[in-house]
Design a protein around this motif. Structure first.
Motif, PDB file in Angstrom:
ATOM      1  N   SER A 162     -30.640 -18.903  20.851  1.00 57.21           N
ATOM      2  CA  SER A 162     -29.585 -19.495  20.650  1.00 57.21           C
ATOM      3  C   SER A 162     -30.070 -20.145  21.953  1.00 57.21           C
ATOM      4  O   SER A 162     -30.378 -20.123  22.689  1.00 57.21           O
ATOM      5  N   SER A 163     -29.771 -21.411  21.109  1.00 60.64           N
ATOM      6  CA  SER A 163     -30.788 -22.032  22.029  1.00 60.64           C
ATOM      7  C   SER A 163     -28.609 -22.678  23.726  1.00 60.64           C
ATOM      8  O   SER A 163     -29.404 -23.403  24.686  1.00 60.64           O
ATOM      9  N   SER A 164     -28.532 -22.192  23.414  1.00 58.15           N
ATOM     10  CA  SER A 164     -26.533 -22.348  24.336  1.00 58.15           C
ATOM     11  C   SER A 164     -26.905 -21.432  25.341  1.00 58.15           C
ATOM     12  O   SER A 164     -26.287 -21.189  26.638  1.00 58.15           O
ATOM     13  N   THR A 165     -28.211 -20.227  24.821  1.00 57.04           N
ATOM     14  CA  THR A 165     -28.312 -19.252  26.126  1.00 57.04           C
ATOM     15  C   THR A 165     -28.236 -19.623  27.485  1.00 57.04           C
ATOM     16  O   THR A 165     -29.522 -20.481  27.926  1.00 57.04           O
ATOM     17  N   PRO A 166     -27.595 -19.809  28.713  1.00 59.53           N
ATOM     18  CA  PRO A 166     -27.652 -19.629  29.593  1.00 59.53           C
ATOM     19  C   PRO A 166     -29.201 -19.506  30.586  1.00 59.53           C
ATOM     20  O   PRO A 166     -29.627 -18.140  30.164  1.00 59.53           O
ATOM     21  N   CYS A 167     -29.888 -19.875  31.376  1.00 60.40           N
ATOM     22  CA  CYS A 167     -30.556 -18.795  31.841  1.00 60.40           C
ATOM     23  C   CYS A 167     -29.659 -18.400  33.208  1.00 60.40           C
ATOM     24  O   CYS A 167     -29.409 -18.689  34.513  1.00 60.40           O
ATOM     25  N   LEU A 168     -30.412 -17.021  33.507  1.00 54.82           N
ATOM     26  CA  LEU A 168     -29.309 -16.518  33.821  1.00 54.82           C
ATOM     27  C   LEU A 168     -30.710 -15.957  35.315  1.00 54.82           C
ATOM     28  O   LEU A 168     -30.563 -14.635  35.924  1.00 54.82           O
ATOM     29  N   SER A 169     -31.743 -16.626  36.308  1.00 53.33           N
ATOM     30  CA  SER A 169     -31.979 -16.438  36.687  1.00 53.33           C
ATOM     31  C   SER A 169     -31.695 -15.229  38.203  1.00 53.33           C
ATOM     32  O   SER A 169     -30.368 -16.107  38.710  1.00 53.33           O
ATOM     33  N   LYS A 220     -34.036 -33.967  32.441  1.00 56.40           N
ATOM     34  CA  LYS A 220     -33.892 -35.716  31.907  1.00 56.40           C
ATOM     35  C   LYS A 220     -33.243 -35.460  30.222  1.00 56.40           C
ATOM     36  O   LYS A 220     -33.384 -36.369  29.585  1.00 56.40           O
ATOM     37  N   GLY A 221     -32.461 -34.895  30.653  1.00 50.99           N
ATOM     38  CA  GLY A 221     -32.245 -34.839  28.586  1.00 50.99           C
ATOM     39  C   GLY A 221     -32.884 -34.612  27.464  1.00 50.99           C
ATOM     40  O   GLY A 221     -32.596 -34.535  26.443  1.00 50.99           O
ATOM     41  N   PHE A 222     -33.678 -34.156  27.633  1.00 51.42           N
ATOM     42  CA  PHE A 222     -35.567 -34.126  26.734  1.00 51.42           C
ATOM     43  C   PHE A 222     -35.161 -32.005  26.010  1.00 51.42           C
ATOM     44  O   PHE A 222     -36.034 -31.941  26.558  1.00 51.42           O
ATOM     45  N   VAL A 223     -33.908 -31.712  26.156  1.00 50.42           N
ATOM     46  CA  VAL A 223     -33.581 -30.236  25.851  1.00 50.42           C
ATOM     47  C   VAL A 223     -34.125 -29.984  24.591  1.00 50.42           C
ATOM     48  O   VAL A 223     -33.701 -30.996  23.080  1.00 50.42           O
ATOM     49  N   GLY A 224     -34.160 -28.685  23.935  1.00 48.60           N
ATOM     50  CA  GLY A 224     -33.155 -28.982  22.600  1.00 48.60           C
ATOM     51  C   GLY A 224     -34.178 -27.490  22.239  1.00 48.60           C
ATOM     52  O   GLY A 224     -34.231 -27.127  20.627  1.00 48.60           O
ATOM     53  N   GLY A 277     -26.417 -25.353  29.489  1.00 42.12           N
ATOM     54  CA  GLY A 277     -25.661 -24.708  28.457  1.00 42.12           C
ATOM     55  C   GLY A 277     -26.651 -25.765  27.264  1.00 42.12           C
ATOM     56  O   GLY A 277     -27.769 -26.435  27.574  1.00 42.12           O
ATOM     57  N   VAL A 278     -25.791 -25.731  25.971  1.00 39.93           N
ATOM     58  CA  VAL A 278     -27.142 -26.255  24.745  1.00 39.93           C
ATOM     59  C   VAL A 278     -27.247 -28.041  24.884  1.00 39.93           C
ATOM     60  O   VAL A 278     -27.884 -28.398  24.989  1.00 39.93           O
ATOM     61  N   ASN A 279     -25.782 -28.518  25.937  1.00 35.28           N
ATOM     62  CA  ASN A 279     -26.013 -29.812  26.197  1.00 35.28           C
ATOM     63  C   ASN A 279     -26.567 -30.488  27.164  1.00 35.28           C
ATOM     64  O   ASN A 279     -27.076 -31.925  27.619  1.00 35.28           O
ATOM     65  N   GLY A 280     -27.672 -30.001  28.046  1.00 39.98           N
ATOM     66  CA  GLY A 280     -28.568 -29.856  29.266  1.00 39.98           C
ATOM     67  C   GLY A 280     -27.356 -30.370  29.936  1.00 39.98           C
ATOM     68  O   GLY A 280     -28.374 -31.540  31.437  1.00 39.98           O
ATOM     69  N   ASN A 281     -26.268 -29.640  30.471  1.00 37.46           N
ATOM     70  CA  ASN A 281     -25.895 -30.450  31.859  1.00 37.46           C
ATOM     71  C   ASN A 281     -26.138 -29.462  32.828  1.00 37.46           C
ATOM     72  O   ASN A 281     -26.062 -28.399  32.673  1.00 37.46           O
ATOM     73  N   ARG A 282     -25.935 -29.800  34.118  1.00 40.20           N
ATOM     74  CA  ARG A 282     -26.997 -29.923  35.091  1.00 40.20           C
ATOM     75  C   ARG A 282     -25.468 -29.076  35.698  1.00 40.20           C
ATOM     76  O   ARG A 282     -24.293 -29.757  36.055  1.00 40.20           O
ATOM     77  N   PRO A 283     -25.898 -27.617  36.749  1.00 41.21           N
ATOM     78  CA  PRO A 283     -24.541 -26.909  37.270  1.00 41.21           C
ATOM     79  C   PRO A 283     -24.371 -27.652  38.572  1.00 41.21           C
ATOM     80  O   PRO A 283     -25.166 -28.141  39.502  1.00 41.21           O
ATOM     81  N   HIS A 284     -22.970 -27.883  39.394  1.00 41.64           N
ATOM     82  CA  HIS A 284     -22.764 -28.422  40.186  1.00 41.64           C
ATOM     83  C   HIS A 284     -23.336 -27.866  41.254  1.00 41.64           C
ATOM     84  O   HIS A 284     -24.044 -27.945  42.290  1.00 41.64           O
ATOM     85  N   LYS A 285     -23.089 -26.367  41.148  1.00 43.31           N
ATOM     86  CA  LYS A 285     -24.087 -25.650  42.546  1.00 43.31           C
ATOM     87  C   LYS A 285     -24.874 -25.502  42.867  1.00 43.31           C
ATOM     88  O   LYS A 285     -26.084 -24.926  41.334  1.00 43.31           O
ATOM     89  N   HIS A 339     -27.268 -36.784  14.438  1.00 40.14           N
ATOM     90  CA  HIS A 339     -27.462 -36.072  15.626  1.00 40.14           C
ATOM     91  C   HIS A 339     -29.012 -35.710  15.495  1.00 40.14           C
ATOM     92  O   HIS A 339     -30.292 -35.933  14.050  1.00 40.14           O
ATOM     93  N   ARG A 340     -29.694 -35.914  17.097  1.00 41.84           N
ATOM     94  CA  ARG A 340     -31.314 -35.744  16.861  1.00 41.84           C
ATOM     95  C   ARG A 340     -31.597 -34.226  17.594  1.00 41.84           C
ATOM     96  O   ARG A 340     -30.924 -34.341  18.589  1.00 41.84           O
ATOM     97  N   SER A 341     -32.746 -34.557  17.061  1.00 40.12           N
ATOM     98  CA  SER A 341     -33.468 -32.796  18.071  1.00 40.12           C
ATOM     99  C   SER A 341     -34.370 -33.270  18.403  1.00 40.12           C
ATOM    100  O   SER A 341     -35.307 -34.031  18.017  1.00 40.12           O
ATOM    101  N   ALA A 342     -35.217 -32.063  19.067  1.00 42.38           N
ATOM    102  CA  ALA A 342     -36.511 -31.656  19.686  1.00 42.38           C
ATOM    103  C   ALA A 342     -37.720 -32.333  18.788  1.00 42.38           C
ATOM    104  O   ALA A 342     -38.559 -33.694  19.070  1.00 42.38           O
ATOM    105  N   ASN A 343     -37.425 -32.231  17.055  1.00 40.92           N
ATOM    106  CA  ASN A 343     -39.295 -32.621  17.038  1.00 40.92           C
ATOM    107  C   ASN A 343     -38.576 -33.967  15.876  1.00 40.92           C
ATOM    108  O   ASN A 343     -39.166 -34.889  15.547  1.00 40.92           O
TER     109      ASN A 343
END
Length: 628
Positions: A107-114, A196-200, A253-261, A567-571
């Protein structure tokens, strides 16, 4: 303290104090008999851990699950081409591993939990900058890393680089001067944490160039440095590192939104010494560049099959402060798109520079003839054990091509032209190098058919080399031709049995692609290599794109595929590329045979090139550049 946290603390037993664990901040020491590895998930999370001899792949997965809350169902722990099961004996100290899940569980929406902040102390014993590799070539970077660590402790933070498609950062010394450029592998174009928004896509899937996987440009940067013996081409010192800082990007998340903290986060990244320069090659007339600098960089580009040598990644430094003729130094950077897993169209900016048409000097010819691709591969396997065999085969073949061409008197421009595809009247054709490879594969197919064992092995998958295609209506034939052209990348050139295990670069197609190709049933027969190569030579790139558009419900806008749904995908970010030649589907015996026949076919190809008329009209090349 929660039970999960207690388990994590007990498991990693970290007695470390402070924000960064080690005193020198560079490399922590592990107990005797243990190995430290760095496990990266497909979404970019990184965890350093120590392994005992008794530890297995399941142990590693379980630790990740506890420390990062990362799901491990139907997951694979990989080490380059190798999937690790129970035995981890092949894993050496300081090795980066990749944990991926199969298509059904991704799932591309799985967040990075470093692990961040205090959790990092408890779960990771490594320092903030740890070089992955043991070559003496990295010693200069250890000094740079120590300066950076001092600067961070003094409050001199890194600076994000806003240009390019991927995430990159200037790391500075205590005086505030940039001393290194760091590019996290999970912030590459289309990677999960690209700022920079190039995710997917997840790590390990086809990337900006389909033959270079997402997350694997970093070690290619190191390859170029390690292969630049004697600083011949002037590649800046580069290493792969595990590095920790709060400046790095983590999308939520999947939309590439950056966290504030912003919190501490660990990354696997390329780490290159910053070189002071005056401008890049795009800002200055190329005629004043030294011939030797152009030749040396071109020789490296040929060896590593660089698919992205543009003027923007050739830095220029004035040696006399003025930049008079010959008084400049070229510095090549950005080698993340070298050594693709299959041959595609390289991009050599220097191919039409006047310096490239000047014959090699005696010193340059000696350097070329002393190159040993077999030893190169041994060194790279030792220093970068995650490198894929397909990449090494490209290196071997291109080095042989360079050595034979130079010995027969070809200049740099002629060699580069033979490796580049031609674009004539809207048609893409294989390069002269690819034609030699296709002919070699044809000879291999003939040998396979004439071999007695071919009658008994995998009979249900055998095919006739002289097979003629059945009659098809026009629409069906168009679809079949396009499918075969695109399938060349996955199926090799006509070999689809267990004897030729194929590496799956597209391990998991985008959902739209799966729906598109689900309508195709497996072909009962496969066209011969010669028929396939002829079909590819006579099929235009535009036609291929239009056929694919009809099948998948897409249209072309300015050369790029756009889904009709909006919808635009990375491909869909880059034009569709055709792969004529695959090298990874051969076992060792077949690879040896291939090289033998390949080398034998080079002489007539070079003679044909030399005998071409000197007044030949300049050929339009297809190569595309991807400026990071």
């Amino acid at each position: 303290m929660s039970r999960r946290t207690q388990m994590a603390v007990a498991m990693f037993k970290s007695p470390l104090r402070g924000e960064y664990p080690q005193k020198n901040g560079i490399e922590g020491k592990q107990p005797v008999g243990r190995r430290r590895v760095f496990v990266q998930t497909e979404n970019g999370c990184v965890l350093g851990m120590e392994l005992d001899r008794s530890d297995s792949a399941h142990t590693v997965k379980r630790r990740l699950q506890v420390a990062l809350n990362f799901p491990i169902e139907q997951s694979s722990l990989t080490f380059g081409d190798m999937e690790l099961k129970n035995d981890l004996s092949a894993v050496r100290n300081g090795t980066p591993l990749l944990l991926t899940r199969n298509c059904l569980h991704r799932s591309s929406s799985t967040p990075c939990l470093s692990p961040t902040g205090k959790d990092l102390q408890q779960r990771d014993r490594s320092g903030p900058i740890e070089i992955l590799g043991h070559s003496d070539s990295f010693n200069v970077l250890k000094v740079v890393a120590k300066d950076i660590f001092k600067a961070i402790k003094m409050g001199v933070d890194p600076l994000p680089i806003h240009s390019g498609l991927g995430g990159a950062y200037y790391f500075r010394n205590p005086r505030g001067e940039s001393v290194a450029i760091v590019k996290p592998t999970d912030e590459e174009p289309f990677a999960p944490n690209n700022p920079k928004g190039f995710v997917g896509k997840t790590l390990g899937q086809p990337g900006l160039k389909r033959s270079v996987r997402v997350g694997e440009t970093g070690f290619r940067e190191v390859v170029a440095y390690l292969l630049d013996y004697g600083h011949f081409a002037n590649v800046p010192p580069t290493a792969l590192v595990k590095i920790t800082h709060s400046v790095f990007n983590v999308n939520d998340g999947v939309n590439g939104n950056r966290p504030h903290k912003k919190s501490l986060v660990s990354k696997i990244a390329s780490f290159q010494q910053f070189v002071q320069h005056d401008f890049d090659a795009s800002d200055h007339g190329t005629s004043s560049f030294p011939v030797s600098s152009v030749h040396h960089i071109g020789i490296l580009d040929i060896r590593i099959f660089n698919t992205d040598r543009h003027a923007g990644n050739l830095l220029v430094r004035k040696l006399d402060g003025i930049g008079r003729f010959g008084q400049m130094e070229l510095i090549p950077i950005d080698h993340g798109l070298c050594l693709p897993e299959t041959l595609e169209d390289p991009y050599f900016e220097w191919i039409h520079w006047p310096q490239a048409s000047i014959p090699f000097s005696e010193d340059e010819l000696d350097y070329i003839q002393n190159l040993d691709p077999i030893k190169d591969c041994e060194m790279l396997r030792r220093e970068l054990p995650m490198i894929r065999e397909a990449c090494l085969r490209v290196l071997v073949m291109c080095t042989i091509f360079l050595k034979e061409a130079a010995a027969l008197g070809l200049c740099l421009a002629e060699i580069g032209e033979m490796m580049s595809r031609e674009f004539r009247a809207g048609e893409e054709e294989p390069s002269e190098l690819e034609v030699v490879c296709l002919e070699t594969r044809r000879l291999m197919a003939e040998k396979e058919l004439s071999s007695p064992k071919s009658d008994t092995r995998d009979a249900e998958f055998q095919f006739d080399i002289d097979f003629e295609e059945p009659e098809l209506d026009l629409n069906q034939k168009m679809a079949t031709d396009d499918f075969m052209a695109r399938a060349t990348f996955h199926l090799g050139n006509g070999f689809v049995n267990d004897h030729f295990p194929l590496p799956r670069l597209d391990e998991c197609f985008e959902e739209a692609e799966q729906q598109c190709f689900s309508g195709f049933k497996a072909l009962e027969t496969i066209p011969s290599i010669s028929n396939l190569s002829m079909s590819l030579k006579n099929t235009s790139l535009g036609d291929k794109s239009q056929k694919y558009s009809k099948l998948c419900g897409t249209k072309q806008e300015d050369g790029y595929l756009t889904n009709l749904s909006g919808h635009r995908s990375a491909n869909e970010q880059l034009p569709v590329s055709v792969n004529f030649v695959v090298l990874a589907d051969m076992d060792e015996e077949e690879w040896t045979f291939f090289l033998e026949k390949f080398q034998g076919l080079l002489y007539p190809a070079f003679e044909k090139r030399k005998s071409a008329t000197s007044g030949q009209k300049q050929i339009q090349r297809l190569g595309t550049s991807c400026q990071f």
